[in-house]
Design a protein around this motif. Sequence first.
Motif, mmCIF file in Angstrom:
data_model
loop_
_atom_site.group_PDB
_atom_site.id
_atom_site.type_symbol
_atom_site.label_atom_id
_atom_site.label_comp_id
_atom_site.label_asym_id
_atom_site.label_seq_id
_atom_site.Cartn_x
_atom_site.Cartn_y
_atom_site.Cartn_z
ATOM 1 N N ARG A 1 101.951 38.827 51.881
ATOM 2 C CA ARG A 1 103.565 38.235 51.720
ATOM 3 C C ARG A 1 103.729 37.250 50.775
ATOM 4 N NH1 ARG A 1 104.105 35.314 57.256
ATOM 5 N NH2 ARG A 1 105.918 34.625 56.707
ATOM 6 N N ILE A 2 104.835 37.264 50.245
ATOM 7 C CA ILE A 2 105.595 36.292 49.326
ATOM 8 C C ILE A 2 106.623 35.606 49.813
ATOM 9 C CG2 ILE A 2 106.092 36.110 46.849
ATOM 10 C CD1 ILE A 2 104.693 38.699 46.183
ATOM 11 N N ASP A 3 106.814 34.544 50.159
ATOM 12 C CA ASP A 3 107.885 33.874 50.756
ATOM 13 C C ASP A 3 108.551 32.794 49.471
ATOM 14 O OD1 ASP A 3 107.660 35.182 53.049
ATOM 15 O OD2 ASP A 3 106.415 33.562 54.091
ATOM 16 N N ILE B 1 107.334 28.449 46.481
ATOM 17 C CA ILE B 1 106.986 30.027 46.720
ATOM 18 C C ILE B 1 105.510 29.874 47.532
ATOM 19 C CG2 ILE B 1 105.356 29.782 44.427
ATOM 20 C CD1 ILE B 1 106.145 33.079 44.467
ATOM 21 N N HIS B 2 105.300 30.683 48.412
ATOM 22 C CA HIS B 2 104.232 30.746 49.196
ATOM 23 C C HIS B 2 103.767 32.171 49.353
ATOM 24 C CE1 HIS B 2 101.742 29.848 52.950
ATOM 25 N NE2 HIS B 2 102.103 31.198 53.182
ATOM 26 N N ILE B 3 102.368 32.330 48.969
ATOM 27 C CA ILE B 3 101.651 33.766 49.103
ATOM 28 C C ILE B 3 100.604 33.812 49.988
ATOM 29 C CG2 ILE B 3 100.704 35.258 47.502
ATOM 30 C CD1 ILE B 3 102.065 34.093 45.264
ATOM 31 N N ILE C 1 99.693 33.580 38.536
ATOM 32 C CA ILE C 1 101.169 33.157 38.770
ATOM 33 C C ILE C 1 101.974 32.526 37.697
ATOM 34 C CG2 ILE C 1 102.829 32.700 40.385
ATOM 35 C CD1 ILE C 1 100.588 32.019 42.532
ATOM 36 N N LEU D 1 103.403 37.823 39.254
ATOM 37 C CA LEU D 1 102.365 37.782 39.947
ATOM 38 C C LEU D 1 101.330 38.683 39.467
ATOM 39 C CD1 LEU D 1 100.636 36.585 42.449
ATOM 40 C CD2 LEU D 1 101.951 38.423 43.751
ATOM 41 N N CYS E 1 100.621 27.592 48.100
ATOM 42 C CA CYS E 1 102.014 27.007 48.027
ATOM 43 C C CYS E 1 102.156 26.258 46.922
ATOM 44 C CB CYS E 1 102.360 26.569 49.338
ATOM 45 S SG CYS E 1 103.894 25.670 49.754
#
Length: 376
Positions: free
Chosen positions: A55-57, A165-167, A177, A43, A27
């Motif tokens: 997931r990517i948020d 961004i959270h992965i 990234i 990415l 994150c």
Amino acid sequence: MDNLSLVEIIDRTRLVSDVTEPILPVCCPVPGGNLRPGSLIILYASCPNNQGRFRIDLYASNCQHCRSEDGKKSLYDPAERIVALHFNARFGEGKDGSSYVVMNSFHEGKWDQDERSTVFPFQPEQPFCLMILTEEERFRIYVDGGERPHYQFQHRFSIGDIGRIHIEGPNLSVELIEFREPGIDQEQSSPLPSIIQDPSAVTIQPSTVVDDNVARENRDVSDKNENTNIVHSPSIPYFEHNINFGKPCDIIINGMILDPFNKYFVINLANTNGDRDAKKQNIPIHISIRVDQSKIVRNSLINGVWGQEETCLEGTFPLTIGSMFEVFIQNQNESVSISINGQLCCQYKHRHDPKTIDTIEINGSVRLDSIRYRFN
């Protein structure tokens, strides 16, 4: 940008920051504080197998991994959680065993209407390059280049509010990234990612610019800290012997509650002297997370005798069957605090000398993605 090719779009950007080989979940903040038209996130990653999800948020709020400078206080408020873009790749989860992608947004405590696509370019053991291009009206998402996006998602929130961004995902390995911003002449731009020039191969570009804020925010998920250990995808039941567990430390467990849920999810901080098969006489900290009962039971086993259970919670029970979780345990001299997904759930005063703790055990209806140990 509709009249520009992807190569031309990238050629008009510059590399402003990157994160190399992050430990998941990662994150980090968007450089500059927020996205704008022309912002590009790239990415470079791979999927070890054809199972599970990743997931990517993109957050327009703090997420569950946001903490204070000293790492001890959560900055996450579940009531204010806003996910402007949720990109979820699901391997083999269709009724016919097919794979698909779900895109959605989240606010006011619930998911909005999802959008699904059976376009699925991700292959096991194959590297890929995923690009999220921000436009005024939508996100365009490309996988391994191409002139047309694989996915599009109309904005439901202001892009000026998107700052993180959270992965995460057990089926994902991230090499790099990149954050790129528009507004630069071609002569000044950084080299294009090789995947755009040659879609048949992904080459990881060397790190050229490192943003200090991104590096600092990412420190909690990096195994380069000499006081931090991390275990990836541990199996259940899990057993780890370490005499440092008896000292003040943080234990951060990431995973998912399984469906069906078979009655328990147990975390023991015990005294075993390294013998996992011996009958235990002392479990100073016993945590039983009972999702089907919305309870977190705490207790201690001392000299073979269980004490009085504690079940009261600070706030509502934060988990549901099938949900992802982060359990954050802070073991201090006087007590243990337990937070789940950024929410402080309870505190438990030591009934037995915490210095005798030398083992952590985890068992139950859960899948573990990672366990981090941070020794103070």
